[in-house]
Scaffold this active site. Structure first.
Site, short mmCIF file in Angstrom:
data_model
loop_
_atom_site.label_atom_id
_atom_site.label_comp_id
_atom_site.label_asym_id
_atom_site.label_seq_id
_atom_site.Cartn_x
_atom_site.Cartn_y
_atom_site.Cartn_z
N CYS A 137 0.80 -1.09 -0.11
CA CYS A 137 0.01 0.14 0.02
C CYS A 137 0.82 1.18 0.06
O CYS A 137 1.95 1.21 0.76
CB CYS A 137 -0.90 0.07 1.26
SG CYS A 137 -1.78 1.35 1.41
N CYS A 191 -9.11 -5.18 -10.04
CA CYS A 191 -8.50 -3.89 -10.80
C CYS A 191 -7.91 -2.73 -10.25
O CYS A 191 -8.61 -1.98 -9.52
CB CYS A 191 -9.72 -3.45 -11.63
SG CYS A 191 -9.28 -2.55 -13.05
N CYS A 230 -7.52 -0.60 1.08
CA CYS A 230 -6.46 -1.21 2.12
C CYS A 230 -7.28 -1.46 3.31
O CYS A 230 -7.90 -0.47 3.82
CB CYS A 230 -5.39 -0.37 2.34
SG CYS A 230 -4.13 -0.85 3.64
N CYS A 243 -5.23 1.14 6.36
CA CYS A 243 -5.43 2.55 6.39
C CYS A 243 -6.53 2.93 5.68
O CYS A 243 -6.89 4.10 5.67
CB CYS A 243 -4.14 3.16 5.68
SG CYS A 243 -4.11 2.94 3.95
N CYS A 252 0.31 2.97 3.40
CA CYS A 252 0.66 2.55 4.88
C CYS A 252 1.64 1.39 4.88
O CYS A 252 2.03 0.90 5.95
CB CYS A 252 -0.49 2.11 5.76
SG CYS A 252 -1.25 0.77 4.99
FE FE Z 1 -2.72 1.07 3.47
#
Ligand code: FE
Length: 133
Positions: free
Chosen positions: A48, A120, A97, A100, A51
């Protein structure tokens, strides 16, 4: 998870690039074939960009022809979370995510076996690293 990063909008604006902010916090979508990873084929993990949580792996990445990085599954089932997105007159499954809350992209049911799913994902929401094996 107990270490969810709680950040103000101003903090996210300072930490992320404008493009990352637009996708992760603004639920934006990058133009197809414009991102860094749609055509990446190397052995890697995708974290990510907000984070650092490991979200996807090259093992599950496939060429969808859409111009966005596409995966048939996340690196771990609990790394991502979903919600129904009814924007733009459609009912789509939004994926973000789990740690976060950063927007990643959408999930479609036209992916390859074995999952039949196509995650996607916007390149801007990811940070590619060499894999940890
Ligand atoms: Fe994240």
């Amino acid at each position: 998870m107990t270490d969810k990063p709680i950040k103000s909008d101003e903090q996210w604006r300072q930490e992320l690039t404008p493009e990352q902010y637009q996708v992760l916090r603004g639920k934006g979508t990058e133009r197809p074939f414009s991102g860094a990873y749609w055509d990446a084929h190397d052995d890697a993990v995708y974290k990510c960009a907000g984070c650092g949580t490991q979200l996807f792996r090259s093992d599950e990445k496939f060429d969808s022809g859409t111009g966005w990085p596409s995966f048939c599954a996340p690196a771990a089932a609990d790394a991502v979370a979903t919600e129904v997105d009814r924007s733009h007159g459609m009912a789509r499954t939004e994926v973000h995510c789990a740690r976060c809350g950063g927007h990643l992209g959408h999930i479609f049911e036209d992916g390859p076996a074995p999952t039949g799913l196509r995650y996607c994902i916007n390149s801007a929401s990811l940070k590619k690293d060499p894999p940890v094996r």
